[in-house]
Scaffold this motif. Structure first.
Motif, PDB file in Angstrom:
ATOM      1  N   VAL A 153     132.040  -8.692  65.459  1.00  0.00           N
ATOM      2  CA  VAL A 153     132.854  -9.917  65.408  1.00  0.00           C
ATOM      3  C   VAL A 153     133.173 -10.164  63.948  1.00  0.00           C
ATOM      4  N   THR A 154     134.440 -10.189  63.583  1.00  0.00           N
ATOM      5  CA  THR A 154     134.862 -10.336  62.195  1.00  0.00           C
ATOM      6  C   THR A 154     134.758 -11.796  61.754  1.00  0.00           C
ATOM      7  N   PRO A 155     134.841 -12.068  60.436  1.00  0.00           N
ATOM      8  CA  PRO A 155     134.831 -13.452  59.959  1.00  0.00           C
ATOM      9  C   PRO A 155     135.993 -14.289  60.493  1.00  0.00           C
ATOM     10  N   PHE A 214     127.174 -12.908  58.772  1.00  0.00           N
ATOM     11  CA  PHE A 214     127.445 -12.414  57.434  1.00  0.00           C
ATOM     12  C   PHE A 214     126.144 -12.385  56.644  1.00  0.00           C
ATOM     13  N   ASN A 215     126.142 -11.653  55.532  1.00  0.00           N
ATOM     14  CA  ASN A 215     124.992 -11.587  54.628  1.00  0.00           C
ATOM     15  C   ASN A 215     125.196 -12.538  53.461  1.00  0.00           C
ATOM     16  N   ALA A 216     124.309 -13.505  53.308  1.00  0.00           N
ATOM     17  CA  ALA A 216     124.290 -14.333  52.109  1.00  0.00           C
ATOM     18  C   ALA A 216     123.435 -13.611  51.068  1.00  0.00           C
ATOM     19  N   PRO A 217     123.989 -13.230  49.900  1.00  0.00           N
ATOM     20  CA  PRO A 217     123.249 -12.388  48.954  1.00  0.00           C
ATOM     21  C   PRO A 217     121.872 -12.926  48.585  1.00  0.00           C
ATOM     22  N   SER A 255     123.205 -17.632  45.856  1.00  0.00           N
ATOM     23  CA  SER A 255     124.278 -16.739  45.424  1.00  0.00           C
ATOM     24  C   SER A 255     125.074 -16.333  46.653  1.00  0.00           C
ATOM     25  N   TYR A 256     126.295 -16.849  46.759  1.00  0.00           N
ATOM     26  CA  TYR A 256     127.151 -16.480  47.887  1.00  0.00           C
ATOM     27  C   TYR A 256     128.580 -16.913  47.584  1.00  0.00           C
ATOM     28  N   VAL A 257     129.497 -15.963  47.618  1.00  0.00           N
ATOM     29  CA  VAL A 257     130.924 -16.230  47.440  1.00  0.00           C
ATOM     30  C   VAL A 257     131.620 -15.854  48.736  1.00  0.00           C
ATOM     31  N   GLU A 258     132.319 -16.810  49.320  1.00  0.00           N
ATOM     32  CA  GLU A 258     132.971 -16.613  50.616  1.00  0.00           C
ATOM     33  C   GLU A 258     134.487 -16.506  50.427  1.00  0.00           C
ATOM     34  N   ARG A 259     135.095 -15.560  51.114  1.00  0.00           N
ATOM     35  CA  ARG A 259     136.552 -15.430  51.129  1.00  0.00           C
ATOM     36  C   ARG A 259     137.077 -15.916  52.473  1.00  0.00           C
ATOM     37  N   THR A 267     141.775 -16.910  49.624  1.00  0.00           N
ATOM     38  CA  THR A 267     141.113 -17.393  48.416  1.00  0.00           C
ATOM     39  C   THR A 267     139.607 -17.316  48.600  1.00  0.00           C
ATOM     40  N   ILE A 268     138.871 -17.466  47.497  1.00  0.00           N
ATOM     41  CA  ILE A 268     137.426 -17.389  47.550  1.00  0.00           C
ATOM     42  C   ILE A 268     136.817 -18.729  47.152  1.00  0.00           C
ATOM     43  N   PHE A 269     135.602 -18.986  47.681  1.00  0.00           N
ATOM     44  CA  PHE A 269     134.886 -20.226  47.409  1.00  0.00           C
ATOM     45  C   PHE A 269     133.451 -19.872  47.015  1.00  0.00           C
ATOM     46  N   ASP A 270     132.980 -20.441  45.940  1.00  0.00           N
ATOM     47  CA  ASP A 270     131.608 -20.235  45.496  1.00  0.00           C
ATOM     48  C   ASP A 270     130.713 -21.244  46.227  1.00  0.00           C
TER      49      ASP A 270
END
Length: 333
Positions: A153-155, A214-217, A255-259, A267-270
């Motif tokens: 299942v994709t984002p 998803f993996n949160a770093p 630490s996690y940057v989401e697109r 766009t990406i969000f910190d």
């Protein structure tokens, strides 16, 4: 999901180097056949299942071993050390189905074959400082592997390739104290701090879409757990008890940057410093129980219970909250 599990456990209890010891070891193997289908929601009142949009067929298997040693360093101090190793195999085929407006069916297969190797050691000390007081410390490492359903299942919340997920790992430390006064009152307090790497987190992609993983770093879970158990009248009403439990659970992305994408815009969000969605920061449970201790009605009793969960964020941006709630219940036995 037809599956089977095989396990072998051995325990040796006896002195080692002149001190009491317990040694436990084990082997295990389990496997599960996967046959999962996802359908569109049917039209209201139609009474029929919607079109098939995803099918996953495959197999998930685990093979591992564990060893644990409990050793009395003295009459008051006990050491526990252990470790576990595990290999996980996931072999699966996802087929996503699309139905063009002009008719027909488009099938898009995605095969996956993943192997994960994990190792989890631990160590703990328990010190019985007095007849009523016990101190505890524990340090350990844990892991978790993705499930086959997480990989497809994709984002965007639709069937597709999400096979890059990695296993999560966690290193945790907890310190605790237990105090007991006969059988009348016991108190317990534990503080914990856990650091996650590649934490597997699930989130909804929106209304009418599937939840994705998803993996949160890097993230941290820290908090307190407190418990109380009290017999208010051990002589007059020995079957009456009151218990209270509270947990503070603070889970934060470190630490996690989401697109995020919509159409041609991306766009990406910190998300660093944001709360992990779906986690209530506070939970509380209170319970009163009574059971007749003797006589012709021995065992007859009941309970009253009240539970409360605080409101929790439901998205990575911490803009949407699910409200908190409380639940009261009662029972007779």
């Amino acid at each position: 999901y037809p599956s089977y599990n095989l396990s072998l456990d051995l325990t040796r209890t006896g002195p080692f180097a002149g001190r009491p010891a317990v040694v436990q070891g084990g082997l295990f193997f389990n496997t599960e056949d996967i046959d999962a289908r996802t359908f569109n929601v049917p039209a209201a009142g139609s009474g029929v299942v919607g079109a098939l949009i995803q099918r996953v067929d495959g197999r998930h298997a685990n093979l591992g071993a564990r060893l644990r040693v409990e050793y009395a360093l003295s009459s008051a101090l006990t050491l526990v050390a252990g470790a576990g190793v595990e290999r996980t195999w996931i072999e699966a085929l996802q087929t996503a189905y699309a139905y063009p407006a002009g008719g027909g069916v488009i099938a898009a297969p995605i095969p996956v074959r993943r192997t994960f190797d994990n190792f989890a050691p631990e160590a703990a000390l328990t010190w019985t400082a007095s007849r009523n007081l016990t101190l505890r410390a524990h340090l350990g490492r844990a892991y978790g592997t993705p499930q086959a359903g997480n990989l497809f299942v994709t984002p965007a919340g639709v069937p597709g390739n999400n096979t890059g997920l990695r296993p999560q790992t966690m290193t945790g430390l907890d310190l605790g104290v237990d105090w007991r006064w006969e059988d009348r009152l016991s108190l317990s307090l534990t503080a914990f701090d856990e650091v996650f790497r590649d934490e597997l987190v699930s989130q909804s992609a929106g209304a009418g879409l599937q939840a994705y993983s998803f993996n949160a770093p890097r993230s941290s879970h820290r908090g307190l757990v407190a418990a109380l158990d009290w017999a208010p009248a051990p002589l007059a009403a020995p079957g009456a008890r009151f218990s209270l439990a509270w947990m503070r659970n603070d889970q934060v992305y470190r630490s996690y940057v989401e697109r995020l994408s919509a159409g041609g815009f991306s766009t990406i969000f910190d998300r660093r410093g944001r709360k992990i969605p779906g986690v209530a920061p506070d939970t509380l449970n209170a319970r009163v129980t009574y059971a007749q201790a003797s006589g012709p009605f021995e065992g007859l009793g009941g309970f009253l219970e009240w539970s409360w969960r605080a409101s929790a964020f439901m998205d990575n941006a911490n803009l949407l909250k699910a409200p908190g709630y409380s639940l009261a219940s009662a029972g007779l036995s």
